[in-house]
Design a protein around this motif. Structure first.
Motif, short mmCIF file in Angstrom:
data_model
loop_
_atom_site.label_atom_id
_atom_site.label_comp_id
_atom_site.label_asym_id
_atom_site.label_seq_id
_atom_site.Cartn_x
_atom_site.Cartn_y
_atom_site.Cartn_z
N GLN A 23 2.58 -0.23 -3.15
CA GLN A 23 1.83 0.93 -3.99
C GLN A 23 3.16 1.85 -4.66
O GLN A 23 4.02 1.91 -3.76
CB GLN A 23 0.91 1.50 -2.81
CG GLN A 23 0.74 3.00 -3.21
CD GLN A 23 -0.95 2.80 -3.75
OE1 GLN A 23 -1.40 1.84 -3.53
NE2 GLN A 23 -1.46 3.85 -3.96
N ARG A 25 3.75 5.57 -6.20
CA ARG A 25 3.15 6.83 -6.24
C ARG A 25 3.81 7.82 -7.02
O ARG A 25 3.61 8.86 -7.51
CB ARG A 25 3.09 7.33 -4.71
CG ARG A 25 2.20 6.70 -3.92
CD ARG A 25 1.79 7.30 -2.44
NE ARG A 25 0.93 6.43 -1.86
CZ ARG A 25 1.25 5.36 -1.00
NH1 ARG A 25 2.61 5.07 -0.80
NH2 ARG A 25 0.31 4.94 -0.34
N THR A 77 -5.52 10.89 -3.82
CA THR A 77 -5.28 10.45 -5.19
C THR A 77 -4.34 11.27 -6.01
O THR A 77 -4.27 11.11 -7.17
CB THR A 77 -6.72 10.33 -5.82
OG1 THR A 77 -7.36 11.78 -5.52
CG2 THR A 77 -7.76 9.42 -5.27
N ALA A 123 -6.13 4.10 -6.09
CA ALA A 123 -6.43 5.48 -5.72
C ALA A 123 -7.94 5.46 -5.52
O ALA A 123 -8.77 4.64 -5.84
CB ALA A 123 -6.56 6.19 -7.08
N TRP A 124 -8.23 6.12 -4.26
CA TRP A 124 -9.54 5.77 -3.59
C TRP A 124 -10.44 7.05 -3.77
O TRP A 124 -9.93 8.07 -3.19
CB TRP A 124 -9.25 5.37 -2.19
CG TRP A 124 -10.52 4.75 -1.54
CD1 TRP A 124 -11.41 5.46 -0.52
CD2 TRP A 124 -11.16 3.64 -1.65
NE1 TRP A 124 -12.19 4.60 -0.27
CE2 TRP A 124 -12.37 3.53 -0.83
CE3 TRP A 124 -10.91 2.39 -2.52
CZ2 TRP A 124 -13.14 2.36 -0.84
CZ3 TRP A 124 -11.82 1.51 -2.59
CH2 TRP A 124 -12.74 1.30 -1.67
N LEU A 166 3.61 4.47 6.42
CA LEU A 166 2.98 3.67 5.61
C LEU A 166 3.78 2.52 5.17
O LEU A 166 3.22 1.78 4.32
CB LEU A 166 2.38 4.57 4.35
CG LEU A 166 1.78 5.68 4.43
CD1 LEU A 166 1.01 6.31 3.22
CD2 LEU A 166 0.31 5.24 5.18
N ARG A 169 4.94 -4.01 8.20
CA ARG A 169 3.74 -4.68 8.48
C ARG A 169 3.72 -4.76 9.90
O ARG A 169 4.87 -5.13 10.63
CB ARG A 169 3.62 -5.77 7.60
CG ARG A 169 3.47 -5.73 6.04
CD ARG A 169 1.98 -5.17 5.87
NE ARG A 169 1.72 -4.85 4.30
CZ ARG A 169 1.96 -4.13 3.62
NH1 ARG A 169 2.61 -2.96 4.04
NH2 ARG A 169 1.60 -4.02 2.62
C1 LIG Z 1 -8.81 0.16 -0.07
C2 LIG Z 1 -7.53 0.86 -0.41
C3 LIG Z 1 -7.41 2.25 -0.57
C4 LIG Z 1 -6.27 2.94 -0.75
N1 LIG Z 1 -5.98 4.17 -1.15
C5 LIG Z 1 -5.18 4.74 -1.49
C6 LIG Z 1 -5.15 6.26 -1.97
O1 LIG Z 1 -6.37 6.80 -2.18
N2 LIG Z 1 -4.00 6.88 -2.18
C7 LIG Z 1 -2.65 6.13 -2.06
O2 LIG Z 1 -1.89 6.61 -2.37
N3 LIG Z 1 -2.78 4.99 -1.64
C8 LIG Z 1 -3.84 4.21 -1.44
N4 LIG Z 1 -3.79 3.16 -0.94
C9 LIG Z 1 -2.64 2.17 -0.52
C10 LIG Z 1 -2.01 1.88 0.85
O3 LIG Z 1 -1.83 3.15 1.27
C11 LIG Z 1 -0.89 1.19 0.78
O4 LIG Z 1 -1.31 -0.33 0.15
C12 LIG Z 1 -0.63 0.91 2.13
O5 LIG Z 1 -0.13 2.07 2.84
C13 LIG Z 1 0.44 -0.15 2.32
O6 LIG Z 1 1.69 0.29 1.52
P1 LIG Z 1 2.24 -0.66 0.15
O7 LIG Z 1 1.32 -1.13 -0.52
O8 LIG Z 1 3.31 0.39 -0.39
O9 LIG Z 1 3.13 -1.65 1.06
C14 LIG Z 1 -5.00 2.55 -0.78
C15 LIG Z 1 -5.01 0.89 -0.54
C16 LIG Z 1 -6.26 0.02 -0.33
C17 LIG Z 1 -6.37 -1.15 0.02
#
Ligand SMILES: Cc1cc2nc3c(=O)[nH]c(=O)nc-3n(C[C@H](O)[C@H](O)[C@H](O)COP(=O)(O)O)c2cc1C
Length: 186
Positions: A23, A25, A77, A123-124, A166, A169
């Motif tokens: 992800q 940001r 978000t 973003a959820w 965050l 794994r």
């Molecule tokens: C269903 C879902 C909803 C998520 N919603 C958000 C969100 O609203 N904001 C955000 O910053 N990351 C969001 N994420 C990202 C996760 O926080 C992130 O994938 C997880 O912490 C693992 O981090 P990485 O993808 O950097 O390895 C979401 C991921 C998923 C699968």
């Protein structure tokens, strides 16, 4: 219907790229070319779905003010305020099957983005209130469900993308059983 024609990348390039998807940001101000957005959308369009129902419509938001407004709707978000574009996934149906289809589509879009050198993030819009705000802002009909968006842009590599909690794994052995379930009983 057309079929994708580009050759698949070799596994030497492809598998590490899959594993490395994270992800993003924080993004630079650099805009994403429309052509790249179109390629990502076309790849997303080819995502498989239950009974090939394709229960989605994709709203592309390139306007930074609109993305900044979307950023205020969900609990996590805020990062949308810095994206160059977002793809709001509008679902027709809010059952488990549509949720699965949505996850497949967004992951595919994110992987396509990574292949083009872009960062991306989910973003959820987790509450019905947030989804109502998204509907109102983007003119989405009442019966459709904007649960999430994929934010896109060039990742700002000078900033940490996630809090330590965050990152990382669970260990491989903890989540994989061979032949017979050996995970936690409760
Ligand atoms: C269903 C879902 C909803 C998520 N919603 C958000 C969100 O609203 N904001 C955000 O910053 N990351 C969001 N994420 C990202 C996760 O926080 C992130 O994938 C997880 O912490 C693992 O981090 P990485 O993808 O950097 O390895 C979401 C991921 C998923 C699968």
């Amino acid at each position: 219907m057309s079929t994708p024609t580009e050759p698949a990348p070799s596994s030497d390039e492809f598998l590490p790229e899959l594993r490395a998807l994270r992800q993003s940001r924080f993004f630079t101000d650099r805009p994403v070319p429309r052509e790249d957005l179109e390629r990502i959308l076309d790849i997303a369009r080819w995502t498989g779905s239950a009974k090939n129902s394709q229960p989605w419509h994709l709203v592309v938001v390139e306007d930074r003010e609109t993305n900044a407004e979307l950023a205020t709707y969900g609990a996590f978000t805020q990062f949308l305020a810095g994206v160059a574009a977002s793809i709001v996934i509008v679902l027709d149906g809010d059952g488990r099957s549509q949720a699965y289809d949505e996850g497949r589509l967004s992951e595919r879009a994110m992987l396509a983005a990574a292949h083009l050198g872009l960062g991306s993030g989910t973003a959820w819009f987790g509450t019905s209130e947030a989804r109502a705000q998204v509907r109102e802002l983007l003119g989405i009909p009442e019966h459709l469900h904007p649960y999430s968006a994929v934010g896109l842009g060039y990742t700002d590599a000078s900033r940490a993308q996630a809090a330590p909690a965050l990152r990382g794994r669970k260990p491989f052995e903890e989540i994989v059983s061979w032949g017979r379930y050996s995970g936690p009983a409760t």
